[in-house]
Scaffold this motif. Structure first.
Motif, PDB file in Angstrom:
ATOM      1  N   ARG A  14       0.827  -1.208   0.000  1.00  0.00           N
ATOM      2  CA  ARG A  14       0.000   0.000   0.000  1.00  0.00           C
ATOM      3  C   ARG A  14       0.858   1.252   0.000  1.00  0.00           C
ATOM      4  O   ARG A  14       0.534   2.236  -0.678  1.00  0.00           O
ATOM      5  N   ILE A  17       2.273   1.728  -3.547  1.00  0.00           N
ATOM      6  CA  ILE A  17       1.264   2.275  -4.454  1.00  0.00           C
ATOM      7  C   ILE A  17       1.058   3.762  -4.197  1.00  0.00           C
ATOM      8  O   ILE A  17       0.927   4.555  -5.137  1.00  0.00           O
ATOM      9  N   ALA A  18       1.037   4.148  -2.932  1.00  0.00           N
ATOM     10  CA  ALA A  18       0.843   5.558  -2.599  1.00  0.00           C
ATOM     11  C   ALA A  18       2.012   6.415  -3.063  1.00  0.00           C
ATOM     12  O   ALA A  18       1.827   7.557  -3.485  1.00  0.00           O
ATOM     13  N   ARG A  19       3.237   5.853  -3.001  1.00  0.00           N
ATOM     14  CA  ARG A  19       4.422   6.630  -3.402  1.00  0.00           C
ATOM     15  C   ARG A  19       4.621   6.643  -4.909  1.00  0.00           C
ATOM     16  O   ARG A  19       5.110   7.624  -5.458  1.00  0.00           O
ATOM     17  N   PRO A  21       2.208   5.780  -7.678  1.00  0.00           N
ATOM     18  CA  PRO A  21       0.948   5.302  -8.270  1.00  0.00           C
ATOM     19  C   PRO A  21       1.008   5.113  -9.779  1.00  0.00           C
ATOM     20  O   PRO A  21       0.454   4.145 -10.303  1.00  0.00           O
ATOM     21  N   ALA A  85      -4.264   4.751  -3.355  1.00  0.00           N
ATOM     22  CA  ALA A  85      -3.423   5.944  -3.224  1.00  0.00           C
ATOM     23  C   ALA A  85      -4.197   7.179  -2.775  1.00  0.00           C
ATOM     24  O   ALA A  85      -3.686   7.999  -2.011  1.00  0.00           O
ATOM     25  N   ASP A  86      -5.437   7.332  -3.244  1.00  0.00           N
ATOM     26  CA  ASP A  86      -6.165   8.592  -3.029  1.00  0.00           C
ATOM     27  C   ASP A  86      -7.474   8.442  -2.280  1.00  0.00           C
ATOM     28  O   ASP A  86      -8.102   9.451  -1.961  1.00  0.00           O
TER      29      ASP A  86
END
Length: 294
Positions: A14, A17-19, A21, A85-86
């Motif tokens: 996770r 993915i956030a860093r 995307p 991510a969002d």
């Protein structure tokens, strides 16, 4: 108290993915589609290693062999990465562009008339002689366009243009985004050149390269339309499928004396000329200054 800027990055998948995307999206979109296309590629529609074929002829193989991989790749990957991510806010923004139909009617007319006109002129340039299409072909044009909107358009554009393009334009600008999205969009299609979709195992070596070059040029045109219409995904979808629909429904009836290779020659010429004009006239901004944010 730890400030938001000082909050530790999320660990594990996770956090990745956030860093990253966009990177994760491109990797997932390719791997998911290529995996789902394996039966189609291995079947008699492709390499012929597996002794089976999809029912329904050419249309059936497209719907049952190609489409599942298209849906599993760009749109599903964009949905997953956006959610992780969002969160909900990102999903609302991502989905919101899909419903931006309220664009000046001139854009709809321009695409619906401009794409066939450009296609015809480009084919004449590469050596074709046109004839008036039959009434049956003209009657199939609109249903074919609607089918393409909910298949090719809906499967691909929420990923390439709706997810990747806005993020890349914010980080590397329009030219940087064009240099990334176009080639990767073309790369995603490459396994299909081992099938009937792209000519099969004996396809000429230049056709995949020519197709990727077309994707690079046509992506520039799509970026301009996407930006100038306030990031309207329906208009980007319409532009994309208008080319596909004319090529699959009308072109062979208008140019019966030409080999189908000329379809790719024509769209490459037409998109390259349009892209060059837009890059020069917009000074590389491709309408990005005029984006209306919502």
């Amino acid at each position: 108290m730890t400030s938001l800027a000082e909050a530790p990055a999320r660990p594990g998948l996770r956090g990745l993915i956030a860093r990253r995307p966009v990177t994760v999206f491109f990797v997932l979109a390719n791997l998911a589609s290529w995996f789902a296309w394996t039966p189609y590629i291995m079947s008699r529609h492709g390499l012929g290693i597996w002794d089976f074929e999809f029912a329904g002829g050419a249309l059936g193989s497209q719907l049952l062999g190609v489409l599942p991989g298209a849906y599993l790749g760009p749109i599903a990957s964009a949905l997953l990465v956006t959610a992780v991510a969002d969160g909900r806010a990102g999903l609302r923004e991502w989905a919101g562009r899909l419903w931006r139909w309220r664009v000046s009617w001139r854009w709809y007319v321009g695409i619906l008339l401009g794409v066939p006109a450009a296609f015809i002129l480009a084919t004449l340039f590469v050596g074709g002689e046109a004839q008036v299409p039959s009434l049956m072909v003209l009657a199939a044009f609109v249903p074919g366009l609607l089918l393409q909107m909910i298949t090719t358009g809906l499967a691909e554009e929420p990923g390439w243009r709706d997810f990747a393009l806005p993020r890349l334009q914010r980080s590397v600008g329009p030219l940087g985004a064009a240099a990334i999205v176009g080639p990767l969009w073309g790369l995603w299609h490459l396994p299909l050149f081992l099938t009937q979709w792209g000519g099969g195992p004996g396809v000429e070596w230049y056709r995949p390269l020519e197709f990727i070059t077309f994707c690079i040029a046509f992506n520039v045109v799509m970026m301009w339309v996407f930006n100038r219409t306030g990031q309207s995904l329906p208009l980007a979808m319409l532009l994309h499928v208008s080319v596909n629909n004319f090529a699959s429904v009308v072109w062979s009836d208008m140019f019966p004396g030409l080999h189908t290779d000329y379809i790719q020659h024509a769209i490459l010429v037409g998109s390259s000329v349009a892209a060059a004009i837009l890059l020069v006239t917009t000074r590389g901004r491709l309408g990005y200054d005029r984006v209306v944010t919502r």
